[in-house]
Design a protein around this motif. Sequence first.
Motif, PDB file in Angstrom:
ATOM      1  N   LEU A 157       0.825  -1.207   0.000  1.00  0.00           N
ATOM      2  CA  LEU A 157       0.000   0.000   0.000  1.00  0.00           C
ATOM      3  C   LEU A 157       0.860   1.257   0.000  1.00  0.00           C
ATOM      4  O   LEU A 157       0.571   2.221  -0.713  1.00  0.00           O
ATOM      5  CB  LEU A 157      -0.919  -0.015   1.222  1.00  0.00           C
ATOM      6  CG  LEU A 157      -1.908   1.145   1.330  1.00  0.00           C
ATOM      7  CD1 LEU A 157      -2.836   1.192   0.123  1.00  0.00           C
ATOM      8  CD2 LEU A 157      -2.719   1.028   2.617  1.00  0.00           C
ATOM      9  N   ARG A 158       1.945   1.254   0.756  1.00  0.00           N
ATOM     10  CA  ARG A 158       2.834   2.422   0.791  1.00  0.00           C
ATOM     11  C   ARG A 158       3.509   2.638  -0.562  1.00  0.00           C
ATOM     12  O   ARG A 158       3.635   3.770  -1.035  1.00  0.00           O
ATOM     13  CB  ARG A 158       3.872   2.246   1.894  1.00  0.00           C
ATOM     14  CG  ARG A 158       3.266   2.298   3.292  1.00  0.00           C
ATOM     15  CD  ARG A 158       4.230   1.813   4.354  1.00  0.00           C
ATOM     16  NE  ARG A 158       5.393   2.694   4.498  1.00  0.00           N
ATOM     17  CZ  ARG A 158       6.355   2.480   5.377  1.00  0.00           C
ATOM     18  NH1 ARG A 158       6.310   1.424   6.185  1.00  0.00           N
ATOM     19  NH2 ARG A 158       7.369   3.314   5.469  1.00  0.00           N
ATOM     20  N   GLU A 207       0.893   4.021  -2.992  1.00  0.00           N
ATOM     21  CA  GLU A 207       0.619   5.435  -2.715  1.00  0.00           C
ATOM     22  C   GLU A 207       1.706   6.333  -3.301  1.00  0.00           C
ATOM     23  O   GLU A 207       1.411   7.391  -3.867  1.00  0.00           O
ATOM     24  CB  GLU A 207       0.509   5.658  -1.204  1.00  0.00           C
ATOM     25  CG  GLU A 207      -0.764   5.104  -0.599  1.00  0.00           C
ATOM     26  CD  GLU A 207      -0.802   5.282   0.907  1.00  0.00           C
ATOM     27  OE1 GLU A 207      -1.890   5.177   1.485  1.00  0.00           O
ATOM     28  OE2 GLU A 207       0.272   5.529   1.506  1.00  0.00           O
ATOM     29  N   GLN A 208       2.970   5.916  -3.185  1.00  0.00           N
ATOM     30  CA  GLN A 208       4.058   6.731  -3.730  1.00  0.00           C
ATOM     31  C   GLN A 208       3.991   6.783  -5.259  1.00  0.00           C
ATOM     32  O   GLN A 208       4.236   7.821  -5.868  1.00  0.00           O
ATOM     33  CB  GLN A 208       5.410   6.171  -3.272  1.00  0.00           C
ATOM     34  CG  GLN A 208       5.652   6.286  -1.785  1.00  0.00           C
ATOM     35  CD  GLN A 208       5.581   7.724  -1.298  1.00  0.00           C
ATOM     36  OE1 GLN A 208       6.025   8.647  -1.975  1.00  0.00           O
ATOM     37  NE2 GLN A 208       5.019   7.915  -0.113  1.00  0.00           N
ATOM     38  N   THR A 238       1.247   6.430  -7.172  1.00  0.00           N
ATOM     39  CA  THR A 238       0.108   7.251  -7.592  1.00  0.00           C
ATOM     40  C   THR A 238       0.385   8.738  -7.353  1.00  0.00           C
ATOM     41  O   THR A 238      -0.024   9.581  -8.159  1.00  0.00           O
ATOM     42  CB  THR A 238      -1.160   6.829  -6.837  1.00  0.00           C
ATOM     43  OG1 THR A 238      -0.903   6.836  -5.425  1.00  0.00           O
ATOM     44  CG2 THR A 238      -1.603   5.442  -7.258  1.00  0.00           C
ATOM     45  N   THR A 239       1.079   9.065  -6.278  1.00  0.00           N
ATOM     46  CA  THR A 239       1.460  10.463  -6.035  1.00  0.00           C
ATOM     47  C   THR A 239       2.396  10.956  -7.127  1.00  0.00           C
ATOM     48  O   THR A 239       2.252  12.084  -7.633  1.00  0.00           O
ATOM     49  CB  THR A 239       2.139  10.603  -4.658  1.00  0.00           C
ATOM     50  OG1 THR A 239       1.236  10.172  -3.635  1.00  0.00           O
ATOM     51  CG2 THR A 239       2.544  12.048  -4.399  1.00  0.00           C
TER      52      THR A 239
END
Length: 203
Positions: free
Chosen positions: A27-28, A31-32, A34-35
Amino acid sequence: MRRIARAEGRQLTEDERLATLITNTALRVFEQLTTLARTCAGKVFPTWEWIEAAAGVSRASVGRALVALASMGLLDKQRRCVPIDPPADRPKARNAQTSNVYRMSFPNRLARFLPRRLRPVPLPDDVVQREVDRIEQIEVMRLWRSPRQVVAEEIEDAGLRQVLDSLAIAIEKQESQKNGQPLLDSYDLRTNGVGLVGQRPNA
């Protein structure tokens, strides 16, 4: 999901199995990525070192997270290489990989596992029906394609397409030379009258 499946005495479905692959590390990493996609106009090709530093995880964890995300259908990746001069130990090498290009997505089969507030709003019934009708109309039109159109649209290999195109031309030529059975009762010049039967000579 595993606890519910055990209580019900059944195995996990394929969708449930995929949903259980997600971990805090995955998940982390997701998230990176997609950011990075939002800030770089969708151009996502970071190195593993960048992902390690941004997500705060080890290199091995990055590898496991990327495999899990790809298995779930959340991530597609393609190698990104640059031309190089062949080194002495690899005389046949012409390219060297620098990173991967990543593209994020979210498969519909995983949407039902999201919290209700995050699930996409279902489409209205009339919109769904219009899409079904559109697909049916396309399929009907495809049935009326000529042999040459079928070959041009469905055969990718150039050599095979050339052979089949020649065959399709021969078939179309043969079909065009066929004459249909004449309708002998559709006209009668010997009878005065109007219509298909009994037309006047000057009708």
